[in-house]
Design a protein around this motif. Sequence first.
Motif, PDB file in Angstrom:
ATOM      1  N   ASN A 196     -10.492  -6.150   0.117  1.00 55.12           N
ATOM      2  CA  ASN A 196     -10.198  -5.496   1.384  1.00 55.12           C
ATOM      3  C   ASN A 196     -11.358  -4.622   1.841  1.00 55.12           C
TER       4      ASN A 196
ATOM      5  N   ARG B 160       0.230 -10.491   0.300  1.00 60.12           N
ATOM      6  CA  ARG B 160      -0.948 -10.256   1.129  1.00 60.12           C
ATOM      7  C   ARG B 160      -0.523 -10.277   2.601  1.00 60.12           C
TER       8      ARG B 160
ATOM      9  N   GLY C 295      -3.902  -5.386   5.498  1.00 64.59           N
ATOM     10  CA  GLY C 295      -4.097  -5.382   4.064  1.00 64.59           C
ATOM     11  C   GLY C 295      -4.641  -4.096   3.505  1.00 64.59           C
TER      12      GLY C 295
ATOM     13  N   ALA D  37      -1.155  -6.752  -3.204  1.00 63.56           N
ATOM     14  CA  ALA D  37      -1.986  -7.961  -3.273  1.00 63.56           C
ATOM     15  C   ALA D  37      -2.056  -8.520  -4.678  1.00 63.56           C
TER      16      ALA D  37
ATOM     17  N   GLU E 276      -4.663 -18.821   0.215  1.00 63.32           N
ATOM     18  CA  GLU E 276      -4.056 -17.831  -0.672  1.00 63.32           C
ATOM     19  C   GLU E 276      -4.545 -18.008  -2.108  1.00 63.32           C
TER      20      GLU E 276
END
Length: 466
Positions: free
Chosen positions: A178, A86, A221, A81, A162
């Motif tokens: 996350n 991602r 993720g 990430a 994003e």
Amino acid sequence: MTRAPRRVRKDLPFQRIALVLSGGGGLGAYEVGAFRAFEQARLRPRIVLGVSVGAINALIWVAHDFVSERLRGVWLKLRPASVGMRWATLGARSIGAFLVMLAVFEALLTLADVPELRLGRWVSVSGLSTALEWPDLLVDGLAWAAVAFLGAALLRYSDSIEDLLARLTPPADPQRLNRITGAVVLALAILYPVSFLFPFAWPHRFHLVFVAFAAGAWLLGSGAGGGMARRLLLRTLPETGGRGLWRSAARRRLLDGLLPRSSDHLPLDSCTHLILSACEVESGRLHYFVNWKVGHGRFRDLVRDALGDVVEMHSRHELLQAALASSAVPVLFEPVRIHKLHYVDGGVFSNQPLHAVLADDADALLLVLVSPSESPPRLAQDPLVIDVAARLSQIANWRDLQTELRGLPPDWSRDGDPARVCVVEPESGLPGSLLTFDPEITKELLSRGEADAWSALESAGWLEPA
């Protein structure tokens, strides 16, 4: 008692040593490990050429006056990430269109109240089954209509999403977002059985499906189980119609935090020549971004003869854009736009452009490779489409390297005392891959890069006697 590191020979006859850093994604930590050996040996190349991740490493190392400590610290914290890979965002894009179709279908069936066609129309509380009443149907239908808008929004505004994720993910703790997402998904899952006790209408089916999709996105993720989920996604992912799976927002933010703000510390028009390569999509020519005023002379003419062009960098923004363009791996990342032209990773076509440093009058070569030069790495077992693509890229890079090495002047070789060509390379394949950004693997790459750099300098006869 620890012995002091050995220095470069005082009688080393080379005045313009060129360091060439190849691409390799997550394997780029190996190059940073080699930097530490160069620093301790007090080896400062006059020309530094970087391709792909090598371009990022080269820019930051030169900008920090050939000190790699901060770069090492960032590499030890990198996760996928951190560079914009991602998988949750990719999953959201992939299911955006599916959500629109599913939501419209479900909303129509819910509002029409056709039991024979309804998907999972049941609710159970303390062993008792009850049918959904009309208020529930209305709320459920409205919720599915909202899902349709959500799916359309995922397709339309994925770029902005994003960018937002890149801003919310701190480089020091790339997994924080996350963990927050996981906590939200868990809370929504707990809320589902509790919602049956509410005295008002609640979209139960929508709630259940939403939790399922949210849990899937979180799993993509996450570290635990994420690898299996990502492999499953890659096996079923439909062909994308976009220009890349991910954008450059995260890489831009990462570079922006590493590149000095002050113009006094930027490698612009300095005695150290910095060259970053990228491929211009329309013409197919390799463009070499340089940090000095080239003018019209031998260097530009020789680059043009090799189907390339020279682009001068005059500001911090242009340095950053050039590094982003060089690391924009096709398919994985979208092309980077610079002066109305679009660029992708130059390493796909020339991962070790030795001819460019020869054109800049280099008199010795220091080459850092992330795979053995004897043969390309073997294909992984049970390969996915990205593994096959990576293998083809590695074969192309290996063939390009052999061509470049054969194009060196006759008196340039890895033999001699000192040798004119010093190659830092692993004896066997390195752990990890193009897409692997894992702190434990990074530690090993840093260690092996440093050790192999010392061995290469010793073998080339560039170090003072022991």
